[in-house]
Scaffold this motif. Structure first.
Motif, PDB file in Angstrom:
ATOM      1  N   GLY A 287      -3.743   5.648  -7.385  1.00 56.19           N
ATOM      2  CA  GLY A 287      -2.449   5.298  -6.793  1.00 56.19           C
ATOM      3  C   GLY A 287      -2.012   6.168  -5.636  1.00 56.19           C
ATOM      4  O   GLY A 287      -0.810   6.251  -5.324  1.00 56.19           O
ATOM      5  N   THR A 288      -2.970   6.799  -4.955  1.00 57.33           N
ATOM      6  CA  THR A 288      -2.553   7.755  -3.928  1.00 57.33           C
ATOM      7  C   THR A 288      -2.224   7.097  -2.586  1.00 57.33           C
ATOM      8  O   THR A 288      -1.533   7.702  -1.769  1.00 57.33           O
ATOM      9  CB  THR A 288      -3.619   8.861  -3.720  1.00 57.33           C
ATOM     10  OG1 THR A 288      -4.810   8.301  -3.168  1.00 57.33           O
ATOM     11  CG2 THR A 288      -3.944   9.549  -5.027  1.00 57.33           C
ATOM     12  N   ILE A 289      -2.710   5.872  -2.370  1.00 55.79           N
ATOM     13  CA  ILE A 289      -2.319   5.153  -1.145  1.00 55.79           C
ATOM     14  C   ILE A 289      -0.833   4.794  -1.238  1.00 55.79           C
ATOM     15  O   ILE A 289      -0.060   5.033  -0.301  1.00 55.79           O
ATOM     16  CB  ILE A 289      -3.177   3.888  -0.939  1.00 55.79           C
ATOM     17  CG1 ILE A 289      -4.652   4.276  -0.722  1.00 55.79           C
ATOM     18  CG2 ILE A 289      -2.656   3.082   0.267  1.00 55.79           C
ATOM     19  CD1 ILE A 289      -5.595   3.083  -0.647  1.00 55.79           C
ATOM     20  N   GLN A 290      -0.439   4.243  -2.371  1.00 58.60           N
ATOM     21  CA  GLN A 290       0.972   3.907  -2.582  1.00 58.60           C
ATOM     22  C   GLN A 290       1.823   5.165  -2.594  1.00 58.60           C
ATOM     23  O   GLN A 290       2.953   5.177  -2.087  1.00 58.60           O
ATOM     24  CB  GLN A 290       1.143   3.142  -3.895  1.00 58.60           C
ATOM     25  CG  GLN A 290       2.557   2.646  -4.148  1.00 58.60           C
ATOM     26  CD  GLN A 290       3.033   1.657  -3.093  1.00 58.60           C
ATOM     27  OE1 GLN A 290       2.304   0.743  -2.710  1.00 58.60           O
ATOM     28  NE2 GLN A 290       4.263   1.850  -2.597  1.00 58.60           N
ATOM     29  N   TYR A 291       1.283   6.234  -3.160  1.00 58.69           N
ATOM     30  CA  TYR A 291       2.021   7.499  -3.216  1.00 58.69           C
ATOM     31  C   TYR A 291       2.351   7.987  -1.806  1.00 58.69           C
ATOM     32  O   TYR A 291       3.487   8.395  -1.528  1.00 58.69           O
ATOM     33  CB  TYR A 291       1.203   8.557  -3.956  1.00 58.69           C
ATOM     34  CG  TYR A 291       1.873   9.915  -4.006  1.00 58.69           C
ATOM     35  CD1 TYR A 291       2.916  10.168  -4.891  1.00 58.69           C
ATOM     36  CD2 TYR A 291       1.488  10.944  -3.134  1.00 58.69           C
ATOM     37  CE1 TYR A 291       3.550  11.412  -4.926  1.00 58.69           C
ATOM     38  CE2 TYR A 291       2.111  12.185  -3.165  1.00 58.69           C
ATOM     39  CZ  TYR A 291       3.136  12.409  -4.059  1.00 58.69           C
ATOM     40  OH  TYR A 291       3.758  13.636  -4.093  1.00 58.69           O
ATOM     41  N   ALA A 292       1.361   7.936  -0.909  1.00 55.19           N
ATOM     42  CA  ALA A 292       1.586   8.373   0.472  1.00 55.19           C
ATOM     43  C   ALA A 292       2.662   7.522   1.139  1.00 55.19           C
ATOM     44  O   ALA A 292       3.551   8.046   1.830  1.00 55.19           O
ATOM     45  CB  ALA A 292       0.277   8.304   1.268  1.00 55.19           C
ATOM     46  N   HIS A 293       2.585   6.221   0.914  1.00 58.92           N
ATOM     47  CA  HIS A 293       3.599   5.324   1.484  1.00 58.92           C
ATOM     48  C   HIS A 293       4.978   5.655   0.937  1.00 58.92           C
ATOM     49  O   HIS A 293       5.970   5.678   1.681  1.00 58.92           O
ATOM     50  CB  HIS A 293       3.248   3.872   1.179  1.00 58.92           C
ATOM     51  CG  HIS A 293       4.190   2.888   1.784  1.00 58.92           C
ATOM     52  ND1 HIS A 293       5.317   2.437   1.127  1.00 58.92           N
ATOM     53  CD2 HIS A 293       4.200   2.280   2.999  1.00 58.92           C
ATOM     54  CE1 HIS A 293       5.973   1.602   1.905  1.00 58.92           C
ATOM     55  NE2 HIS A 293       5.323   1.480   3.040  1.00 58.92           N
ATOM     56  N   ASP A 294       5.061   5.933  -0.361  1.00 58.08           N
ATOM     57  CA  ASP A 294       6.349   6.242  -0.988  1.00 58.08           C
ATOM     58  C   ASP A 294       6.946   7.545  -0.448  1.00 58.08           C
ATOM     59  O   ASP A 294       8.168   7.642  -0.244  1.00 58.08           O
ATOM     60  CB  ASP A 294       6.188   6.348  -2.502  1.00 58.08           C
ATOM     61  CG  ASP A 294       5.903   5.003  -3.158  1.00 58.08           C
ATOM     62  OD1 ASP A 294       6.090   3.966  -2.495  1.00 58.08           O
ATOM     63  OD2 ASP A 294       5.478   4.990  -4.330  1.00 58.08           O
ATOM     64  N   VAL A 295       6.094   8.554  -0.223  1.00 57.69           N
ATOM     65  CA  VAL A 295       6.571   9.824   0.336  1.00 57.69           C
ATOM     66  C   VAL A 295       7.122   9.606   1.745  1.00 57.69           C
ATOM     67  O   VAL A 295       8.189  10.120   2.099  1.00 57.69           O
ATOM     68  CB  VAL A 295       5.447  10.882   0.351  1.00 57.69           C
ATOM     69  CG1 VAL A 295       5.886  12.124   1.128  1.00 57.69           C
ATOM     70  CG2 VAL A 295       5.066  11.273  -1.067  1.00 57.69           C
ATOM     71  N   ALA A 296       6.385   8.831   2.544  1.00 54.54           N
ATOM     72  CA  ALA A 296       6.855   8.530   3.902  1.00 54.54           C
ATOM     73  C   ALA A 296       8.182   7.785   3.864  1.00 54.54           C
ATOM     74  O   ALA A 296       9.104   8.086   4.626  1.00 54.54           O
ATOM     75  CB  ALA A 296       5.800   7.725   4.658  1.00 54.54           C
ATOM     76  N   GLN A 297       8.287   6.805   2.966  1.00 53.51           N
ATOM     77  CA  GLN A 297       9.525   6.026   2.836  1.00 53.51           C
ATOM     78  C   GLN A 297      10.696   6.912   2.425  1.00 53.51           C
ATOM     79  O   GLN A 297      11.811   6.780   2.957  1.00 53.51           O
ATOM     80  CB  GLN A 297       9.340   4.914   1.803  1.00 53.51           C
ATOM     81  CG  GLN A 297      10.557   4.023   1.599  1.00 53.51           C
ATOM     82  CD  GLN A 297      10.844   3.145   2.796  1.00 53.51           C
ATOM     83  OE1 GLN A 297      10.078   2.225   3.084  1.00 53.51           O
ATOM     84  NE2 GLN A 297      11.946   3.409   3.498  1.00 53.51           N
TER      85      GLN A 297
END
Length: 331
Positions: A287-297
């Motif tokens: 889930g680290t692709i989604q994690y990166a997106h969530d941090v950016a968001q």
């Protein structure tokens, strides 16, 4: 999205004119051409536009801030020229890098020229109600960002082959390498626009947050976008063995087998597309692709919250739109 691109173009033209005016007087002509080369090669002009828009958002006059905005773009361009030399990158913005056209010695001189010109342009800024204190604080802010850029680049280099890097250290590195100059752009705009200390500090935080989101989004796009939009193969960061937030988080969460396999792929800087896809599947598994997106968001959301300190205006709306643009862009 088109609206934001139009906003950036509208604000950048006066910056481009200022840069051209200041660099055209450099001699010999070859040095002038090498110095101007990347400033004419396209690019979003995000940083100088943010400087001008922030100045307007705090009640300042854009005309008093143009030289500072142009100076910040020169600092950015200087860092790109030197990065390309250090990283041995032959292309930049779809064109041969400065050192490929003019050779490394002149490229280094071009970068040094841009660095020096940037400070000269801030010092010679003129405008209504502009005072020495504003210029002095802006100089200190820009100088500090230059040190941070160097620190970030050094940290990035030290991370190569080091698969023990933790998230906090990685985020600190990308802030210094990418976010610091964006934060400087918004802080300098606030200073030159005559804002008080509370607003100046708030605008620095806004710039820091969208700067972090900008770099994380770059990492994210490398694995979720398409080659046509990116202008480079998907997963090129993986193929080059680069540390990204997705890598750092995956190595932190993965079991021993997956962790060893990911490290093996990253160590092989000539990985095939099959191996790159395998690494992306490991990211997906944890889930680290989604994690990166969530941090950016999250960073973008925090940045937009900070804007509440400003009075309502077209410029404030532009800053909010730019925060969203940082996350929603495709390249």
């Amino acid at each position: 999205m088109v609206d934001v691109v139009s906003i950036l173009k509208e604000n950048s033209q006066v910056v481009i004119d200022s840069i051209d005016e200041n660099l055209s007087i450099i001699v010999p002509e070859e040095l002038s051409d090498a110095s101007k080369y990347l400033t004419k090669a396209g690019g979003k002009m995000l940083r100088p536009s943010l400087t001008l828009i922030t100045s307007e958002a705090v009640g300042g006059n854009k005309s008093s801030t143009v030289q500072t905005a142009a100076a910040i773009e020169l600092i950015h361009t200087f860092s790109l020229i030197h990065d390309d030399i250090m990283d041995k990158d032959d292309m930049r913005r779809g064109k041969p890098s400065v050192h490929k056209v003019w050779g490394e010695p002149l490229a280094i001189l071009a970068g040094d020229t841009l660095f020096s010109k940037a400070f000269e342009m801030i010092i010679t800024s003129k405008g209504e109600n502009l005072n020495f204190e504003q210029i002095n604080k802006t100089l200190a802010t820009v100088a500090d960002s230059c040190v941070k850029i160097c620190e970030g680049q050094a940290s990035d280099m030290s991370f190569e082959g080091d698969f023990t890097v933790k998230e906090d250290a990685y985020l600190d590195m990308i802030f210094k390498k990418t976010g610091a100059l964006i934060a400087t752009a918004t802080k300098s705009g606030a200073i030159m626009g005559g804002a008080d200390e509370e607003v100046i500090n708030a605008m620095y935080d806004y710039g820091k947050l969208i700067g972090l989101a900008f770099q994380i989004q770059d990492d994210y796009l490398d694995v979720v976008s398409d080659e046509e939009s990116l202008g480079k193969p998907i997963g090129s960061d993986i193929a080059e063995g680069k540390m990204t937030l997705m890598v750092v988080k995956a190595l932190d969460k993965a079991d021993d087998d997956d962790s060893e396999r990911l490290i093996e792929i990253l160590k092989n800087t000539n990985s095939t597309q099959d191996k790159v896809d395998e690494a992306i599947n490991i990211f997906k598994k944890y889930g680290t692709i989604q994690y990166a997106h969530d941090v950016a968001q999250l960073n973008v959301n925090k940045a937009k919250e900070i804007l509440k300190i400003l009075p309502d205006s077209e410029a404030k709306t532009s800053l909010s739109l730019i925060a969203d643009f940082v996350l929603n862009r495709k390249s």
